[in-house]
Design a protein around this motif. Structure first.
Motif, mmCIF file in Angstrom:
data_model
loop_
_atom_site.group_PDB
_atom_site.id
_atom_site.type_symbol
_atom_site.label_atom_id
_atom_site.label_comp_id
_atom_site.label_asym_id
_atom_site.label_seq_id
_atom_site.Cartn_x
_atom_site.Cartn_y
_atom_site.Cartn_z
ATOM 1 N N TYR A 236 90.550 30.946 53.974
ATOM 2 C CA TYR A 236 90.081 31.312 55.312
ATOM 3 C C TYR A 236 91.193 32.045 56.055
ATOM 4 O O TYR A 236 92.369 31.916 55.715
ATOM 5 C CB TYR A 236 89.698 30.033 56.076
ATOM 6 N N ASN B 289 98.076 26.269 59.218
ATOM 7 C CA ASN B 289 96.831 26.979 58.897
ATOM 8 C C ASN B 289 97.100 28.467 58.758
ATOM 9 O O ASN B 289 97.945 28.821 57.919
ATOM 10 C CB ASN B 289 95.650 26.584 59.790
ATOM 11 N N ASP B 290 96.429 29.315 59.460
ATOM 12 C CA ASP B 290 96.425 30.759 59.167
ATOM 13 C C ASP B 290 97.805 31.370 58.927
ATOM 14 O O ASP B 290 98.726 31.126 59.721
ATOM 15 C CB ASP B 290 95.865 31.547 60.353
ATOM 16 N N MET C 198 99.948 24.405 68.406
ATOM 17 C CA MET C 198 100.204 25.559 67.543
ATOM 18 C C MET C 198 101.468 26.330 67.912
ATOM 19 O O MET C 198 101.641 26.780 69.052
ATOM 20 C CB MET C 198 98.996 26.507 67.577
ATOM 21 N N GLN D 39 100.430 29.623 61.441
ATOM 22 C CA GLN D 39 100.036 28.600 62.406
ATOM 23 C C GLN D 39 100.605 27.262 61.942
ATOM 24 O O GLN D 39 100.400 26.858 60.783
ATOM 25 C CB GLN D 39 98.505 28.516 62.483
ATOM 26 N N GLU E 106 86.406 35.266 63.653
ATOM 27 C CA GLU E 106 87.841 34.979 63.742
ATOM 28 C C GLU E 106 88.606 35.903 62.788
ATOM 29 O O GLU E 106 88.079 36.349 61.769
ATOM 30 C CB GLU E 106 88.115 33.516 63.359
ATOM 31 N N CYS E 107 89.856 36.125 63.117
ATOM 32 C CA CYS E 107 90.832 36.776 62.245
ATOM 33 C C CYS E 107 90.345 38.054 61.562
ATOM 34 O O CYS E 107 90.305 38.140 60.334
ATOM 35 C CB CYS E 107 91.300 35.790 61.168
ATOM 36 N N PHE F 140 98.337 30.994 69.215
ATOM 37 C CA PHE F 140 97.334 31.176 68.154
ATOM 38 C C PHE F 140 97.703 32.368 67.261
ATOM 39 O O PHE F 140 98.749 32.987 67.404
ATOM 40 C CB PHE F 140 95.954 31.387 68.804
ATOM 41 N N SER F 141 96.778 32.723 66.393
ATOM 42 C CA SER F 141 97.056 33.727 65.350
ATOM 43 C C SER F 141 97.251 35.133 65.917
ATOM 44 O O SER F 141 96.777 35.443 67.012
ATOM 45 C CB SER F 141 95.911 33.747 64.345
ATOM 46 N N ARG G 181 90.115 36.324 70.402
ATOM 47 C CA ARG G 181 91.417 36.011 69.810
ATOM 48 C C ARG G 181 91.729 36.776 68.530
ATOM 49 O O ARG G 181 90.935 37.532 68.030
ATOM 50 C CB ARG G 181 91.523 34.515 69.554
ATOM 51 N N ASP G 182 92.937 36.496 68.033
ATOM 52 C CA ASP G 182 93.440 36.946 66.736
ATOM 53 C C ASP G 182 93.656 38.461 66.658
ATOM 54 O O ASP G 182 93.054 39.152 65.823
ATOM 55 C CB ASP G 182 92.512 36.464 65.595
ATOM 56 N N TRP H 58 94.647 31.251 54.179
ATOM 57 C CA TRP H 58 94.952 29.816 54.296
ATOM 58 C C TRP H 58 93.974 28.991 53.454
ATOM 59 O O TRP H 58 92.780 29.271 53.439
ATOM 60 C CB TRP H 58 94.827 29.439 55.773
ATOM 61 N N TRP I 28 95.798 19.420 62.949
ATOM 62 C CA TRP I 28 95.849 20.606 63.821
ATOM 63 C C TRP I 28 96.177 20.198 65.264
ATOM 64 O O TRP I 28 95.487 19.376 65.838
ATOM 65 C CB TRP I 28 94.497 21.332 63.779
#
Ligand code: FRU
Length: 468
Positions: free
Chosen positions: A278, A55-56, A83, A72, A232-233, A115-116, A176-177, A295, A80
């Motif tokens: 995304y 993913n990301d 990770m 990811q 997110e992100c 995670f990211s 996160r991120d 992604w 998923w």
């Protein structure tokens, strides 16, 4: 002495755990490659992991002559889970070399997922990775990993960890991120999350150049929509004298162009970036460019899942619109040019010169009396169209409204077909979208222009067969 030997023992244990975890992960990816490689629906020139789920994009950085991309990655399946950070590098953003998995969850420390996050230069040293560590029964934390070599192949976890205590008595939800950026010589970090039920971007400042000491500056951005409860992100970049904030919510990347005033982001223009993608990431300031990746989530489980958008440069137009266009290096994939010239279309107009499943097509559309006009790829299975009444550019399952109708010179469209995936960049980049189709008939390479409801002109049509 006791302290030193304890430290050496901890390092040795970590190295053993790392080597065992990475050997196992890399072997699992290798074993999945034969299945992934034979799927005719898998894009070719969009970057993807050698096999299994991705993913990301994470931590893109240009370092010692290479563009490095992390992402990811689940080495153990095409769904998923578990990770890790996969790793690839490129000299030109277009041709990628897969490298072994870089960062792994430290199970012995209770870490379940890496995670990211981002990788950021440190003065006088190698760059450092910041990522969100997810552990069983504990709050997310932001952890640091450092590379042991200039190829960024071997990583070690740093003892420094940023925990919720940085927020005092108000912890962030879904924290996160981490994403790092510089402004006026200072280094900042943003993270996504939620506070009091609202989606927010939190801001931190590095108080020492080693990037191990941080101060929480508060909420930099609160999402204006009440149905957004966490973000997110987040990415921040300075582009053409504007501050650009990208965030991921509700399955898409939203863009905000404005100013960073002290510690607050003030929005001037809002949009959606690369609809169909995304969890964006940015190469910041490589030869003055800001290069965007994100992604693309795919269905299907055939030993692979997910890929990245094409490398694209971000600019801000005079009116503050965020623009996204493919990087010039994409031209490296082109075979000889096929010039088609101009066409008047009323109904369907076949373009037999352009048959294929890996194509780039450029054209300028003057919709005239048509209610809808454009291009059909893969023998009619994938339609790229413009609808004047709504000013929308559409792909299967996606559409984006352009800020203005095309002027007298028409609407320029740049289209990339990669087997089952179509990318469209409209105008100067004010509209861009991507769509991935499942279960297309394997055959069917024909390309046709079309118009509905009246006559359209399509000018300056050029095409290229693309190498993978
Ligand atoms: C976005 C995201 C991030 C998180 C990562 C986990 O797709 O949910 O917020 O760090 O994926 O894989």
């Amino acid at each position: 002495m006791v302290g030193l030997s304890a430290l050496l023992f901890a390092m040795l244990t970590q190295d053993q755990e790392r080597d065992a975890a990475l050997n196992k992960a890399n072997a699992a990816i290798l074993a999945a490659q034969p299945l992934a490689a034979v799927d005719p629906e898998r894009p070719q020139f969009h970057y993807h992991a050698p096999a299994q789920w991705m993913n990301d994009p994470n931590g893109p950085i240009f370092y010692k002559g290479w563009y490095h991309m992390f992402y990811q990655h689940n080495p153990y399946g095409d769904h998923w889970e578990h990770m890790h950070w996969g790793h690839a590098r490129s000299k030109d953003l277009v041709h990628w070399e897969d490298l072994p998995v870089a960062v792994w969850p430290s199970l012995a420390e209770g870490e379940r997922h890496v995670f990211s996050g981002s990788v950021f230069p440190v003065e006088g040293g190698r760059p450092v990775a910041f990522y969100t560590s997810i552990g069983d029964g504990r709050e997310p934390e932001q952890w640091i990993a450092t590379p042991e070599d200039d190829n960024l192949l071997h990583w070690r976890k740093d003892p420094v960890k940023i925990t919720q205590s940085i927020h005092g008595s108000k912890p962030l939800a879904e924290w996160r991120d981490p994403f790092l950026f510089q402004d006026f010589g200072l280094t900042y970090m943003v993270t996504g999350g939620g506070l009091d039920g609202k989606g927010i971007v939190a801001l931190y400042k590095a108080t020492k150049p080693d990037l191990r000491h941080w101060q929480y500056l508060g909420v930099m951005f609160t999402h204006p929509d009440t149905d957004v409860h966490n973000i997110e992100c987040p990415n921040v970049a300075f582009v053409d004298d504007k501050c650009v904030l990208l965030i991921s919510v509700h399955g898409r990347v939203e863009s905000f162009v404005g100013e960073l005033q002290n510690t607050h982001f003030v929005t001037e223009k809002r949009g959606v970036l690369a609809d169909g993608s995304y969890a964006s990431q940015l190469f910041q300031g490589v030869n003055g460019r800001v290069i965007h990746f994100a992604w693309v989530n795919t269905g299907g489980h055939k030993g692979w899942n997910g890929f990245l958008t094409l490398p694209s440069e971000l600019r801000v137009g005079k009116d503050g619109t965020l623009l996204r266009l493919p990087v010039k290096e994409m031209a490296k994939l082109r075979g000889p040019e096929i010039k088609i010239g101009d066409a008047v279309v009323n109904g369907t107009f076949d373009v037999p010169q352009l048959s294929g499943q890996a194509l780039e097509i450029e054209m300028t559309l003057l919709p005239g009396a048509a209610t809808k006009a454009g291009l059909r790829l893969r023998s009619g299975e994938l339609e790229v169209s413009y609808t004047p009444a709504t000013r929308t550019v559409s792909l299967p399952g996606r559409s984006v409204a352009l800020p203005e109708p095309p002027g007298p010179k028409g609407l320029k469209l740049r289209i990339f077909l990669d087997r089952t995936t179509v990318d469209v960049y409209a105008g100067q980049g004010e509209g861009s979208l991507i769509s991935h189709a499942e279960h297309l008939p394997a055959k069917g390479d024909a390309v046709a222009l079309f118009s509905e409801g009246g006559q359209a002109q399509i000018k300056a049509i050029r095409g290229w067969l693309l190498h993978s």
